[in-house]
Design a protein around this motif. Structure first.
Motif, PDB file in Angstrom:
ATOM      1  N   THR A 175      -3.070   0.266  -3.802  1.00 51.94           N
ATOM      2  CA  THR A 175      -2.644  -0.869  -3.127  1.00 51.94           C
ATOM      3  C   THR A 175      -2.043  -1.460  -4.606  1.00 51.94           C
ATOM      4  O   THR A 175      -2.855  -1.786  -5.644  1.00 51.94           O
ATOM      5  CB  THR A 175      -3.864  -1.658  -2.837  1.00 51.94           C
ATOM      6  OG1 THR A 175      -4.406  -1.068  -1.617  1.00 51.94           O
ATOM      7  CG2 THR A 175      -3.496  -3.122  -2.492  1.00 51.94           C
ATOM      8  N   TYR A 227      -5.249   5.322  -0.713  1.00 49.95           N
ATOM      9  CA  TYR A 227      -3.911   4.476  -0.850  1.00 49.95           C
ATOM     10  C   TYR A 227      -3.998   3.714  -2.048  1.00 49.95           C
ATOM     11  O   TYR A 227      -5.062   3.312  -2.568  1.00 49.95           O
ATOM     12  CB  TYR A 227      -3.991   3.371   0.133  1.00 49.95           C
ATOM     13  CG  TYR A 227      -3.668   3.825   1.653  1.00 49.95           C
ATOM     14  CD1 TYR A 227      -2.529   4.012   2.126  1.00 49.95           C
ATOM     15  CD2 TYR A 227      -4.386   4.092   2.490  1.00 49.95           C
ATOM     16  CE1 TYR A 227      -1.976   4.495   3.432  1.00 49.95           C
ATOM     17  CE2 TYR A 227      -4.438   4.361   3.689  1.00 49.95           C
ATOM     18  CZ  TYR A 227      -3.141   4.770   4.355  1.00 49.95           C
ATOM     19  OH  TYR A 227      -2.694   5.304   5.567  1.00 49.95           O
ATOM     20  N   ALA A 269       0.285  -4.839   2.064  1.00 50.11           N
ATOM     21  CA  ALA A 269      -1.050  -4.752   1.721  1.00 50.11           C
ATOM     22  C   ALA A 269      -1.798  -5.858   2.828  1.00 50.11           C
ATOM     23  O   ALA A 269      -1.156  -6.706   3.008  1.00 50.11           O
ATOM     24  CB  ALA A 269      -1.538  -5.043   0.617  1.00 50.11           C
ATOM     25  N   ARG A 313       0.749  -1.013   0.185  1.00 50.23           N
ATOM     26  CA  ARG A 313      -0.007   0.095   0.139  1.00 50.23           C
ATOM     27  C   ARG A 313       0.763   1.320   0.019  1.00 50.23           C
ATOM     28  O   ARG A 313       1.967   1.377   0.864  1.00 50.23           O
ATOM     29  CB  ARG A 313      -0.866   0.184   1.237  1.00 50.23           C
ATOM     30  CG  ARG A 313      -2.251  -1.036   1.189  1.00 50.23           C
ATOM     31  CD  ARG A 313      -3.083  -0.676   2.032  1.00 50.23           C
ATOM     32  NE  ARG A 313      -2.619   0.010   3.343  1.00 50.23           N
ATOM     33  CZ  ARG A 313      -3.422   0.647   4.302  1.00 50.23           C
ATOM     34  NH1 ARG A 313      -4.819   0.799   3.991  1.00 50.23           N
ATOM     35  NH2 ARG A 313      -3.064   1.372   5.293  1.00 50.23           N
TER      36      ARG A 313
END
Length: 307
Positions: A268, A266, A307, A162
């Motif tokens: 990812t 974010y 993540a 992330r």
């Protein structure tokens, strides 16, 4: 008819006896003789005239020879190709990378892979994540790294990393506090990835936030590359959004300040392949190398995390 029968037939034909053929094939003389006899029964013809010290091929044997050689050669070549692929001594791998791969220390991915496996051909495709996912789903690319979310179904997605998305401006300071969606909606923006537009995963997150609040986001300028957008931001022409990794790169303009969102966003980054599809050994190794290089970025800042 089997490949073993054809190999026994060709060895006997070339060497003139079952005994010599057995030595060549590292087998027993009786086994070679039986393989040829079974082939004769299946074909309904005699391939050799037995008697004397050498086998005498019949017209049927001479007619069969070229076809038998082609069949054995095709199998041997196929096996050799598979072995070469598994040994990474050949083949081609296709892999999709992030449009901004250089910021994630992936610019020398091919160089490092090619140094280890110089006989493997590499096709590296750098597109917006939405297009990479579409190409993987269509079977045009074996696997790739993308920013989530992507809409394509039938994909196996492995989230890796992330990276916080920040607001970049030449006139707004972090001391002004976190950026709200309302502020972004009313700002003059330059957004990159113009071709993908609102299919771009980062843009989609921003747009979803705005819609939840009954707001719209309309960029004043759209460009293809993040570097162009950042250059415009540096002149004060407009603001943009960037990942923390880009903001912390040595090339990021010192006069541009970055500020987190009040409700953090974010990117990812994930490894994606077609669900149920077999990855070639070369592509699997390239994916492993890309993952290792990417994950080396994790843990050196609060805005980046696994993540």
């Amino acid at each position: 008819m089997t490949i073993a029968q054809l190999k026994a037939f060709l060895a006997a034909l070339d060497l003139g006896s079952f005994t010599a053929a057995a030595v060549e094939l590292d087998s027993a003389q009786a086994s070679v003789s039986e393989l040829v006899a079974r082939l004769e029964r299946e074909l309904g013809v005699k391939l050799f005239a037995r008697g004397g010290r050498r086998l005498t091929p019949t017209d049927a044997a001479l007619a069969l020879r070229a076809h038998a050689e082609q069949a054995v050669s095709a199998i041997d070549n196929g096996l050799e190709t598979v072995r070469a692929l598994h040994a990474l001594e050949g083949g081609t791998c296709t892999f999709g990378v992030l449009r901004n791969a250089a910021y994630y220390d992936l610019s020398d991915l091919v160089e490092r892979f090619h140094a280890q496996y110089p006989k493997v051909k590499v096709r590296l495709v750098g597109l917006n994540s939405a297009l990479v996912a579409e190409s993987i789903a269509a079977g045009e690319i074996e696997a790739g790294l993308v920013v989530l979310p992507v809409e394509e179904s039938g994909l196996r997605i492995t989230p890796l990393f992330r990276d916080e998305v920040l607001y970049a401006s030449a006139h707004r300071r972090p001391a002004d506090g976190p950026v709200t969606t309302s502020e972004v909606s009313s700002a003059k923006l330059v957004l990159y990835d113009a071709y993908a537009a609102w299919n771009d995963p980062t843009r989609r997150q921003l747009l979803a936030r705005a819609r939840l609040e009954g707001l719209t986001i309309e960029p004043a300028i759209e460009v293809e590359h993040v570097e162009t957008a950042i250059s415009l931001v540096a002149t004060g022409a407009a603001d943009t959004i960037v990942s923390r990794t880009i903001a912390e790169s040595p090339s990021f303009p010192p006069g541009v300040a970055v500020t987190p969102f009040a409700d953090p966003i974010y990117d990812t980054i994930a490894l994606v392949q077609r669900d149920g599809a077999y990855l070639s050994p070369a592509t699997r190794r390239l994916a492993q190398l890309a993952q290792q290089m990417l994950m080396a970025r994790v843990g050196d800042h609060a805005g980046r995390s696994p993540a």
